[in-house]
Design an enzyme around this catalytic site. Structure first.
Site, PDB file in Angstrom:
ATOM      1  N   SER A  48      66.339 -63.628  58.715  1.00 24.33           N
ATOM      2  CA  SER A  48      67.484 -63.540  59.629  1.00 24.33           C
ATOM      3  C   SER A  48      67.560 -64.802  60.469  1.00 24.33           C
ATOM      4  O   SER A  48      66.541 -65.428  60.772  1.00 24.33           O
ATOM      5  CB  SER A  48      67.339 -62.312  60.542  1.00 24.33           C
ATOM      6  N   ASP A  49      68.782 -65.159  60.830  1.00 28.31           N
ATOM      7  CA  ASP A  49      68.979 -66.320  61.684  1.00 28.31           C
ATOM      8  C   ASP A  49      70.224 -66.095  62.532  1.00 28.31           C
ATOM      9  O   ASP A  49      71.141 -65.376  62.121  1.00 28.31           O
ATOM     10  CB  ASP A  49      69.138 -67.603  60.860  1.00 28.31           C
TER      11      ASP A  49
END
Length: 212
Positions: free
Chosen positions: A77-78
């Site tokens: 995730s970012d």
């Protein structure tokens, strides 16, 4: 590693993050998992849109760990914040954080939280990744510099995109949050993730039945 799920999935589940907040969120699902910090360059590419940056980095984080661990489900995730189309990243220090908050006060900021679930059991890399971007619209309160400085010295959110941790005192500098996935702003959109896990064969409520 969480052990409280009545029917744990037999496939190894890995959270590709060192974030304590993402770990806490994933623990809500009651699935056993491990955490491994990804080691990738998070610099945006020239001409890359903020959404594209977040999606690419989420995928690269998951892919990098999957290449090391083999057949497992890896979560990457970012998050990237944007204002007027410009990318707002992690400030790194107090001065940069103050500049970010001064720019955003009284304004609405879009947070792109990208998610990738990489299924290392699949040989085809194109089929291994499920990727999605979840947008959250955040309006910041119009606070003076003294309040912003005081907040930053207490919270020190220098490793957080947009300098505001809604899971902590940062909620006090926000006026509103709008999203279809309420945990996205904290860094891990659980509604999107549970859908991806189901697609990968993980079940959540079928006690006594094996996951496929």
């Amino acid at each position: 590693m969480s052990q409280n799920h009545p029917n744990p999935t037999p496939v190894r589940l890995i959270l590709g993050s060192s974030s304590v907040y993402r770990k806490q969120l994933l623990s809500r699902l009651g699935l056993p998992f491990e955490t491994i910090a990804p080691d990738i360059d998070e610099t945006p590419h020239p001409g890359e849109t903020p959404e594209a940056t977040a999606l690419r980095l989420a995928r690269e984080k998951a892919a990098a760990i999957a290449a090391r661990v083999g057949p497992a489900l890896v979560i990457g995730s970012d998050q990237v914040a944007t204002l007027d189309g410009l990318q707002i990243g992690k400030p790194g220090n107090h001065a940069n954080a103050l500049k970010q908050l001064q720019l955003m006060r009284g304004r609405e900021v879009i947070f792109h939280t990208a998610l990738c679930l990489w299924d290392g059991r699949r040989a085809d890399a194109a089929a291994a990744a499920q990727v999605r971007n979840v947008q959250t619209l955040v309006r910041f309160r119009h606070l003076d510099d003294a309040e912003l400085n005081a907040y930053l010295r207490i919270e020190q959110p220098y490793d957080c995109a947009g300098s505001a941790k809604n899971e902590g005192l940062g909620i006090a500098i926000l006026e509103s949050i709008r999203s279809d996935d309420p945990t996205a702003l904290t860094g891990l959109p659980l509604i999107a993730l549970t859908g991806m896990l189901r697609q990968a064969g993980v079940t959540f409520f079928a006690a006594g039945a094996a996951n496929q």
